[in-house]
Design an enzyme around this catalytic site. Structure first.
Site, mmCIF file in Angstrom:
data_model
loop_
_atom_site.group_PDB
_atom_site.id
_atom_site.type_symbol
_atom_site.label_atom_id
_atom_site.label_comp_id
_atom_site.label_asym_id
_atom_site.label_seq_id
_atom_site.Cartn_x
_atom_site.Cartn_y
_atom_site.Cartn_z
ATOM 1 N N GLU A 270 0.838 -1.211 0.000
ATOM 2 C CA GLU A 270 0.000 0.000 0.000
ATOM 3 C C GLU A 270 0.872 1.259 0.000
ATOM 4 O O GLU A 270 2.067 1.203 0.351
ATOM 5 C CB GLU A 270 -0.919 0.005 1.225
ATOM 6 C CG GLU A 270 -0.160 0.036 2.541
ATOM 7 C CD GLU A 270 -0.674 1.094 3.505
ATOM 8 O OE1 GLU A 270 -1.024 2.201 3.054
ATOM 9 O OE2 GLU A 270 -0.701 0.806 4.711
ATOM 10 N N LYS B 72 -4.533 -0.709 13.662
ATOM 11 C CA LYS B 72 -3.748 0.372 14.265
ATOM 12 C C LYS B 72 -4.158 0.587 15.713
ATOM 13 O O LYS B 72 -5.301 0.410 16.091
ATOM 14 C CB LYS B 72 -3.921 1.660 13.457
ATOM 15 C CG LYS B 72 -3.029 1.637 12.212
ATOM 16 C CD LYS B 72 -3.067 2.933 11.479
ATOM 17 C CE LYS B 72 -4.451 3.242 11.024
ATOM 18 N NZ LYS B 72 -4.953 2.288 10.030
ATOM 19 N N LYS C 52 -5.713 10.730 -0.313
ATOM 20 C CA LYS C 52 -5.692 9.455 0.413
ATOM 21 C C LYS C 52 -6.769 8.607 -0.275
ATOM 22 O O LYS C 52 -7.960 8.882 -0.157
ATOM 23 C CB LYS C 52 -6.017 9.675 1.890
ATOM 24 C CG LYS C 52 -6.062 8.375 2.683
ATOM 25 C CD LYS C 52 -6.412 8.618 4.139
ATOM 26 C CE LYS C 52 -6.910 7.332 4.771
ATOM 27 N NZ LYS C 52 -7.483 7.540 6.095
ATOM 28 N N SER D 156 -13.341 1.575 8.852
ATOM 29 C CA SER D 156 -12.492 1.667 7.668
ATOM 30 C C SER D 156 -13.024 0.787 6.532
ATOM 31 O O SER D 156 -13.475 -0.345 6.757
ATOM 32 C CB SER D 156 -11.080 1.216 8.017
ATOM 33 O OG SER D 156 -10.295 1.134 6.851
ATOM 34 N N VAL E 267 -5.192 0.376 2.389
ATOM 35 C CA VAL E 267 -5.307 -1.083 2.255
ATOM 36 C C VAL E 267 -6.536 -1.412 1.399
ATOM 37 O O VAL E 267 -6.482 -2.264 0.510
ATOM 38 C CB VAL E 267 -5.402 -1.748 3.646
ATOM 39 C CG1 VAL E 267 -5.778 -3.218 3.530
ATOM 40 C CG2 VAL E 267 -4.074 -1.597 4.385
HETATM 41 N N1 PSU Z 1 -1.072 1.759 8.887
HETATM 42 C C1 PSU Z 1 0.001 2.550 9.039
HETATM 43 N N2 PSU Z 1 0.007 3.743 8.422
HETATM 44 C C2 PSU Z 1 -1.027 4.124 7.626
HETATM 45 C C3 PSU Z 1 -2.152 3.280 7.445
HETATM 46 C C4 PSU Z 1 -2.123 2.106 8.100
HETATM 47 O O1 PSU Z 1 0.950 2.184 9.706
HETATM 48 O O2 PSU Z 1 -0.964 5.201 7.052
HETATM 49 C C5 PSU Z 1 -3.258 3.648 6.494
HETATM 50 C C6 PSU Z 1 -3.547 2.388 5.681
HETATM 51 O O3 PSU Z 1 -3.432 2.735 4.324
HETATM 52 C C7 PSU Z 1 -4.959 2.017 6.039
HETATM 53 C C8 PSU Z 1 -5.542 3.370 6.329
HETATM 54 O O4 PSU Z 1 -5.602 1.327 5.007
HETATM 55 O O5 PSU Z 1 -4.508 4.014 7.061
HETATM 56 C C9 PSU Z 1 -6.846 3.294 7.067
HETATM 57 O O6 PSU Z 1 -7.467 4.537 7.038
HETATM 58 P P1 PSU Z 1 -9.030 4.671 7.338
HETATM 59 O O7 PSU Z 1 -9.170 4.381 8.786
HETATM 60 O O8 PSU Z 1 -9.400 6.081 6.963
HETATM 61 O O9 PSU Z 1 -9.700 3.675 6.458
HETATM 62 MN MN MN Z 2 -13.280 6.454 8.369
#
Ligand code: PSU
Ligand code: MN
Length: 299
Positions: A24, A157, A85, A138, A105
């Site tokens: 990613e 995370k 993003k 997500s 992802v």
């Molecule tokens: N893990 C990391 N750094 C990141 C992300 C994940 O260590 O930047 C990113 C990944 O691309 C993941 C995204 O898919 O954050 C999730 O964001 P959201 O919660 O907005 O879906």
């Molecule tokens: Mn969100």
């Protein structure tokens, strides 16, 4: 169907059935500061190759969805000023404008599936954010529920609701397999303190679960690999921040920046190291899946 720009080395590997791992790129544009992001790309790529697989960084670059960026292109992306993003909800629009973006992802999994890549590597997956009645979820989870791809990560995370995330994965029928661990990995922490339904201690065992899941008509899987103990942060250290007011796509990057600001370079070193470790496992798994009889693993 959006045209994919597949890098020649990736295309050759796909045509000959050789292993490829998709990486990613939201971590390049929104997850880590530029120099650390490039170090992460280099280390992940080397780790994939050592495992026997061709790395393919997925990103929106110059108005096209790319499968396989060169290091120079990654460097240009890291310094580009106007990166989206990119998630499935804005992938189509991001290709026309701004034409540059890091794929989450969710978007990476979609692109990988479209190109016939079965293994994706990342740091921490997105999941269910705390609060908001569990409704801030997500798109990583949605895509895992519908794409036949295996995602290697260090769990959700640390800022997420790990329990709610695991429950949602269960609802979606996404197996979560602990790599040499019975507990869900906690991203920068060794564990999120939750027991997993499955674990694998060898690549054969892991590959066998993945193949069975696909043979049974399943879609995505998550492999949860804990960060190396000596680099890990403690869960109490990580959970000291209160809830941020930021909502929407900016929430995850804002939370990561706040952690980096509070805990300093350790967060970045740990993040890069776990990305590398996940890419190494992804490389080896991808090679094992390619060398075993393809039989039921299509579709
Ligand atoms: N893990 C990391 N750094 C990141 C992300 C994940 O260590 O930047 C990113 C990944 O691309 C993941 C995204 O898919 O954050 C999730 O964001 P959201 O919660 O907005 O879906
Ligand atoms: Mn969100």
């Amino acid at each position: 169907m959006v045209e994919l720009a597949i890098a020649p080395g990736v295309q050759r590997a796909l045509e000959s059935g050789n292993p490829v791992v998709a990486l990613e790129s939201a971590v390049i544009t929104h997850g880590l500061p530029g120099p650390a992001a490039l170090e992460a790309v280099r280390r992940q790529s080397d780790a994939c190759e050592q495992g026997g697989a061709v790395p393919a960084v997925v990103a929106v670059f110059e108005g096209t969805l790319h499968i396989g960026l060169s290091l120079d292109q990654c460097s240009a992306l890291a310094t580009h000023q106007d990166n989206a993003k990119v998630s499935p909800w804005n992938l189509a629009s991001a290709i026309s404008s701004p034409g540059f973006g890091g794929t989450t992802v969710a978007a990476t999994v979609g692109a990988a599936a479209a190109a016939g890549i079965r293994v994706v590597s990342t740091g921490g997956i997105g999941g269910v954010h705390p609060g908001a009645n569990g409704l801030d979820v997500s798109a990583d989870l949605t895509e895992l529920g519908r794409r036949r791809v295996c995602v290697i990560c260090a769990g959700p995370k640390s800022t997420l609701d790990a329990g709610a995330t695991l429950e949602r994965l269960e609802t979606l029928g996404v197996p979560v397999i602990g790599w040499r661990s019975s507990l869900l990995a906690g991203f920068l922490a060794v564990s999120a303190g939750l027991r997993l339904p499955a674990r694998a201690d060898t690549i054969d065992a892991l590959g066998s679960i993945v193949r069975h899941h696909w043979a049974l008509g399943g879609a995505g899987l998550v492999v949860s690999q804990p960060i190396a103990g000596e680099l890990a942060l403690s869960r109490s250290e990580l959970s000291a921040d209160g809830e941020l007011a930021v909502r929407g796509p900016e929430r995850t990057p804002a939370e990561l920046r706040r952690l980096q600001a509070r805990l300093g370079d350790r967060v970045i070193q740990a993040n890069v190291a776990l990305l590398e470790r996940n890419a190494a496992l992804a490389g080896v798994l991808s090679a094992a899946l390619s060398s075993a009889p393809a039989g039921n693993a299509r579709g």
